[in-house]
Design a protein around this motif. Structure first.
Motif, short mmCIF file in Angstrom:
data_model
loop_
_atom_site.label_atom_id
_atom_site.label_comp_id
_atom_site.label_asym_id
_atom_site.label_seq_id
_atom_site.Cartn_x
_atom_site.Cartn_y
_atom_site.Cartn_z
N UNK A 50 0.85 -1.29 0.06
CA UNK A 50 0.08 0.08 -0.07
C UNK A 50 0.84 1.29 0.09
N UNK A 51 1.99 1.24 0.78
CA UNK A 51 2.96 2.37 0.75
C UNK A 51 3.40 2.63 -0.56
N UNK A 52 3.65 1.57 -1.30
CA UNK A 52 4.14 1.65 -2.57
C UNK A 52 3.27 2.21 -3.49
N UNK A 53 2.05 1.96 -3.57
CA UNK A 53 1.16 2.41 -4.35
C UNK A 53 0.80 4.10 -3.93
N UNK A 54 0.85 4.35 -2.67
CA UNK A 54 0.78 5.62 -2.33
C UNK A 54 1.97 6.64 -2.92
N UNK A 69 10.53 8.67 -0.06
CA UNK A 69 10.44 8.19 1.35
C UNK A 69 9.60 7.07 1.61
N UNK A 70 8.54 6.93 1.10
CA UNK A 70 7.51 5.90 1.01
C UNK A 70 8.05 4.48 0.29
N UNK A 71 9.02 4.59 -0.74
CA UNK A 71 9.97 3.53 -1.27
C UNK A 71 10.88 2.99 -0.25
N UNK A 72 11.54 3.96 0.33
CA UNK A 72 12.37 3.53 1.23
C UNK A 72 11.82 2.60 2.53
N UNK A 73 10.52 3.19 3.01
CA UNK A 73 9.84 2.48 3.96
C UNK A 73 9.31 1.09 3.66
N UNK A 74 8.83 1.11 2.34
CA UNK A 74 8.30 -0.15 1.64
C UNK A 74 9.07 -1.24 1.69
N UNK A 75 10.58 -0.76 1.03
CA UNK A 75 11.62 -1.66 0.84
C UNK A 75 11.86 -2.10 2.10
N UNK A 76 12.09 -1.31 3.16
CA UNK A 76 12.62 -1.81 4.38
C UNK A 76 11.65 -2.85 5.24
N UNK A 90 5.73 -6.45 -6.54
CA UNK A 90 5.44 -5.86 -7.77
C UNK A 90 5.21 -4.11 -7.44
N UNK A 91 4.47 -3.86 -6.63
CA UNK A 91 4.24 -2.43 -6.31
C UNK A 91 5.38 -1.74 -5.97
N UNK A 92 6.25 -2.27 -5.15
CA UNK A 92 7.44 -1.73 -4.75
C UNK A 92 8.30 -1.46 -5.84
N UNK A 93 8.51 -2.55 -6.72
CA UNK A 93 9.27 -2.57 -8.09
C UNK A 93 8.94 -1.43 -8.75
N UNK A 94 7.48 -1.56 -8.94
CA UNK A 94 7.08 -0.30 -9.94
C UNK A 94 7.24 1.14 -9.41
N UNK A 95 7.07 1.23 -8.20
CA UNK A 95 7.48 2.62 -7.59
C UNK A 95 9.06 2.84 -8.01
N UNK A 96 10.02 1.94 -7.81
CA UNK A 96 11.43 2.24 -7.70
C UNK A 96 11.78 2.31 -9.21
N UNK A 97 11.03 1.80 -10.25
CA UNK A 97 11.31 1.92 -11.76
C UNK A 97 10.74 3.27 -12.23
N UNK A 98 9.54 3.63 -11.64
CA UNK A 98 9.16 5.19 -12.04
C UNK A 98 10.04 6.25 -11.26
#
Length: 103
Positions: A50-54, A69-76, A90-98
């Motif tokens: 959810x954080x990644x989608x946010x 910041x949300x990417x870092x939190x989701x990855x952790x 997948x949502x975390x990967x998508x955020x990192x790619x974007x």
């Protein structure tokens, strides 16, 4: 509060993101994230997704700093789990790619 309500908010927000309407997705994901934070363990993979989608919604509305910041939190959160399905990753990967493509 129940997890079904939070899940419904995430699904509705996902539809808005797919329709390229991050402004409508943002408040839904904020609410879902708040509900999940109150219900789930802090290291929940559901909360990470959810954080990644946010983060995607924030990025699409121009707030790169919050998105990062949300990417870092989701990855952790995800790094605390050795084996997770793609539904969480997948949502975390998508955020990192974007974020990488918006640099």
């Amino acid at each position: 509060m129940d997890s079904w309500n939070a899940r419904a908010l995430v699904y509705e927000a996902s539809g808005h993101l797919l329709a390229k309407d991050a402004r409508k997705a943002l408040p839904l994901l904020q609410k879902a994230s708040a509900q999940q934070s109150a219900m789930f363990d802090a290291q929940s993979p559901d909360l990470a997704a959810t954080e990644a989608m946010l983060g995607i919604a924030y990025l699409e509305t121009g707030d790169r700093a919050t998105s990062t910041n949300l990417l870092r939190s989701a990855q952790a959160r995800l790094n605390r789990h050795k084996a997770l399905s793609n539904q969480y990753r997948l949502p975390v990967r998508e955020l990192a790619q974007r974020l990488a493509s918006h640099s």
